[in-house]
Motif scaffolding. Sequence first.
Motif, PDB file in Angstrom:
ATOM      1  N   ASP A 107       0.831  -1.204   0.000  1.00  0.00           N
ATOM      2  CA  ASP A 107       0.000   0.000   0.000  1.00  0.00           C
ATOM      3  C   ASP A 107       0.867   1.257   0.000  1.00  0.00           C
ATOM      4  O   ASP A 107       0.602   2.220  -0.732  1.00  0.00           O
ATOM      5  N   ILE A 108       1.894   1.254   0.836  1.00  0.00           N
ATOM      6  CA  ILE A 108       2.774   2.425   0.945  1.00  0.00           C
ATOM      7  C   ILE A 108       3.497   2.679  -0.372  1.00  0.00           C
ATOM      8  O   ILE A 108       3.615   3.824  -0.825  1.00  0.00           O
ATOM      9  N   ASP A 109       3.982   1.617  -1.005  1.00  0.00           N
ATOM     10  CA  ASP A 109       4.629   1.777  -2.314  1.00  0.00           C
ATOM     11  C   ASP A 109       3.647   2.330  -3.347  1.00  0.00           C
ATOM     12  O   ASP A 109       4.014   3.159  -4.186  1.00  0.00           O
ATOM     13  N   PHE A 110       2.408   1.855  -3.285  1.00  0.00           N
ATOM     14  CA  PHE A 110       1.381   2.344  -4.209  1.00  0.00           C
ATOM     15  C   PHE A 110       1.111   3.830  -3.969  1.00  0.00           C
ATOM     16  O   PHE A 110       1.059   4.624  -4.911  1.00  0.00           O
ATOM     17  N   LEU A 111       0.962   4.223  -2.719  1.00  0.00           N
ATOM     18  CA  LEU A 111       0.694   5.623  -2.401  1.00  0.00           C
ATOM     19  C   LEU A 111       1.851   6.528  -2.820  1.00  0.00           C
ATOM     20  O   LEU A 111       1.652   7.694  -3.177  1.00  0.00           O
ATOM     21  N   ALA A 112       3.063   5.975  -2.819  1.00  0.00           N
ATOM     22  CA  ALA A 112       4.243   6.753  -3.211  1.00  0.00           C
ATOM     23  C   ALA A 112       4.260   7.095  -4.695  1.00  0.00           C
ATOM     24  O   ALA A 112       5.064   7.924  -5.127  1.00  0.00           O
ATOM     25  N   THR A 113       3.370   6.488  -5.476  1.00  0.00           N
ATOM     26  CA  THR A 113       3.282   6.814  -6.903  1.00  0.00           C
ATOM     27  C   THR A 113       2.385   8.024  -7.160  1.00  0.00           C
ATOM     28  O   THR A 113       2.222   8.440  -8.308  1.00  0.00           O
ATOM     29  N   HIS A 114       1.801   8.594  -6.098  1.00  0.00           N
ATOM     30  CA  HIS A 114       0.896   9.731  -6.235  1.00  0.00           C
ATOM     31  C   HIS A 114       1.639  11.050  -6.000  1.00  0.00           C
ATOM     32  O   HIS A 114       2.742  11.072  -5.458  1.00  0.00           O
ATOM     33  N   ASP A 115       1.002  12.123  -6.400  1.00  0.00           N
ATOM     34  CA  ASP A 115       1.588  13.452  -6.198  1.00  0.00           C
ATOM     35  C   ASP A 115       1.353  13.966  -4.785  1.00  0.00           C
ATOM     36  O   ASP A 115       2.136  14.770  -4.280  1.00  0.00           O
ATOM     37  N   ILE A 116       0.289  13.530  -4.173  1.00  0.00           N
ATOM     38  CA  ILE A 116      -0.018  13.920  -2.801  1.00  0.00           C
ATOM     39  C   ILE A 116      -0.890  12.838  -2.176  1.00  0.00           C
ATOM     40  O   ILE A 116      -1.679  12.184  -2.869  1.00  0.00           O
ATOM     41  N   VAL A 117      -0.715  12.611  -0.897  1.00  0.00           N
ATOM     42  CA  VAL A 117      -1.534  11.656  -0.143  1.00  0.00           C
ATOM     43  C   VAL A 117      -2.348  12.438   0.872  1.00  0.00           C
ATOM     44  O   VAL A 117      -1.821  13.329   1.556  1.00  0.00           O
ATOM     45  N   VAL A 118      -3.628  12.110   0.989  1.00  0.00           N
ATOM     46  CA  VAL A 118      -4.504  12.808   1.929  1.00  0.00           C
ATOM     47  C   VAL A 118      -5.223  11.800   2.813  1.00  0.00           C
ATOM     48  O   VAL A 118      -5.686  10.758   2.350  1.00  0.00           O
ATOM     49  N   SER A 119      -5.288  12.099   4.103  1.00  0.00           N
ATOM     50  CA  SER A 119      -6.009  11.261   5.046  1.00  0.00           C
ATOM     51  C   SER A 119      -6.584  12.147   6.137  1.00  0.00           C
ATOM     52  O   SER A 119      -6.560  13.377   6.028  1.00  0.00           O
ATOM     53  N   GLY A 120      -7.116  11.506   7.178  1.00  0.00           N
ATOM     54  CA  GLY A 120      -7.737  12.253   8.259  1.00  0.00           C
ATOM     55  C   GLY A 120      -7.523  11.577   9.594  1.00  0.00           C
ATOM     56  O   GLY A 120      -6.966  10.471   9.678  1.00  0.00           O
ATOM     57  N   ILE A 121      -7.989  12.223  10.627  1.00  0.00           N
ATOM     58  CA  ILE A 121      -7.664  11.798  11.986  1.00  0.00           C
ATOM     59  C   ILE A 121      -8.286  10.446  12.358  1.00  0.00           C
ATOM     60  O   ILE A 121      -7.840   9.783  13.288  1.00  0.00           O
ATOM     61  N   TRP A 122      -9.305  10.019  11.606  1.00  0.00           N
ATOM     62  CA  TRP A 122      -9.893   8.692  11.852  1.00  0.00           C
ATOM     63  C   TRP A 122      -9.374   7.654  10.861  1.00  0.00           C
ATOM     64  O   TRP A 122      -9.881   6.549  10.791  1.00  0.00           O
ATOM     65  N   GLY A 123      -8.346   8.003  10.101  1.00  0.00           N
ATOM     66  CA  GLY A 123      -7.868   7.149   9.018  1.00  0.00           C
ATOM     67  C   GLY A 123      -6.996   5.988   9.436  1.00  0.00           C
ATOM     68  O   GLY A 123      -6.714   5.105   8.637  1.00  0.00           O
ATOM     69  N   LYS A 124      -6.498   6.004  10.688  1.00  0.00           N
ATOM     70  CA  LYS A 124      -5.722   4.887  11.242  1.00  0.00           C
ATOM     71  C   LYS A 124      -4.409   4.648  10.490  1.00  0.00           C
ATOM     72  O   LYS A 124      -3.926   3.520  10.411  1.00  0.00           O
ATOM     73  N   ILE A 125      -3.813   5.713   9.927  1.00  0.00           N
ATOM     74  CA  ILE A 125      -2.557   5.517   9.198  1.00  0.00           C
ATOM     75  C   ILE A 125      -1.396   6.283   9.829  1.00  0.00           C
ATOM     76  O   ILE A 125      -0.332   6.417   9.215  1.00  0.00           O
ATOM     77  N   ILE A 139       1.979  15.358   1.982  1.00  0.00           N
ATOM     78  CA  ILE A 139       0.874  14.816   2.774  1.00  0.00           C
ATOM     79  C   ILE A 139      -0.064  15.939   3.203  1.00  0.00           C
ATOM     80  O   ILE A 139       0.369  16.955   3.756  1.00  0.00           O
ATOM     81  N   ALA A 140      -1.345  15.739   2.929  1.00  0.00           N
ATOM     82  CA  ALA A 140      -2.406  16.617   3.439  1.00  0.00           C
ATOM     83  C   ALA A 140      -3.186  15.819   4.475  1.00  0.00           C
ATOM     84  O   ALA A 140      -3.447  14.626   4.276  1.00  0.00           O
ATOM     85  N   PHE A 141      -3.559  16.466   5.559  1.00  0.00           N
ATOM     86  CA  PHE A 141      -4.208  15.733   6.646  1.00  0.00           C
ATOM     87  C   PHE A 141      -5.310  16.581   7.247  1.00  0.00           C
ATOM     88  O   PHE A 141      -5.120  17.762   7.537  1.00  0.00           O
ATOM     89  N   ASP A 142      -6.476  15.933   7.435  1.00  0.00           N
ATOM     90  CA  ASP A 142      -7.632  16.618   8.016  1.00  0.00           C
ATOM     91  C   ASP A 142      -7.777  16.231   9.485  1.00  0.00           C
ATOM     92  O   ASP A 142      -8.100  15.102   9.804  1.00  0.00           O
TER      93      ASP A 142
END
Length: 262
Positions: A107-125, A139-142
């Motif tokens: 999953d992490i390798d897959f996300l690294a192919t993106h220009d930006i990763v976004v998640s939030g405080i309930w995202g468990k990451i 990284i953008a984070f809500d």
Amino acid sequence: MKIGAVGDNCIDVYKKLGKAFPGGNPVNVAVYCVRLGEDASYTGVVGTDDYGRLLKDALRDKKVDVSHVRELPGQTAITEVDFIDNDRVLGDYYEGVLEQFELTDEDIDFLATHDIVVSGIWGKIEKSLDAIKRKGVSIAFDFADKLDHPLVEEIIPHVDYAFFSYANGDDEFIQDYMKTIHAKGPQLAIVTMGEKGSMVYDGASFFHYGIVPCEVVDTMGAGDSYIAAFICGILRKKSIEECMEMGARNSSITIQYQGAWE
């Protein structure tokens, strides 16, 4: 440009209406980014129930990449929703299989192919943010309205664009808070303030933008719409003011229909 949305999902169940809509912060952001003309994926887990199939099928229909959505035996997360004066009120929440969610190395390798990763405080990451950041991905984070949540201190050094919501009306408090947050690492601290619009701090100046007036049907997804458009603006190298305007306009579209997205 491609946005990697990752973390929590749920089905928003409107019992009084007898309707159910796919949602969850990262899910919504992915859909809105595609609506704005960008490519987006969603990484997460759903159950083997009808709601899990509903969410995956709905995302496919919206052209969101679901290649990294895993199915686990059990129930997809559910949030019960009610209405009070056209404003959505969140009721009981059932986490379901999301309780078991954690990112794999793949999953992490897959996300690294993106220009930006976004998640939030309930995202468990939160445990994987450092690994994602070290791969050179923004990284953008809500953080929603959880200004005092313990995870803020843990996560903020890894975040480039920190989003918060604040509706108490104390400008002096929130500006001081944004200065403190910015000093811990993010490029921008962004706060949405409901009818008061939004505010951004870049370490030197505060920027303010209002709202786009419209007929409000359901406020579900308003903040996520703002985040998605703001991120798209950043990727398109827009100014801060232009990103804020994009966020306000995108939110005004979302709140004119029921559910987070049509």
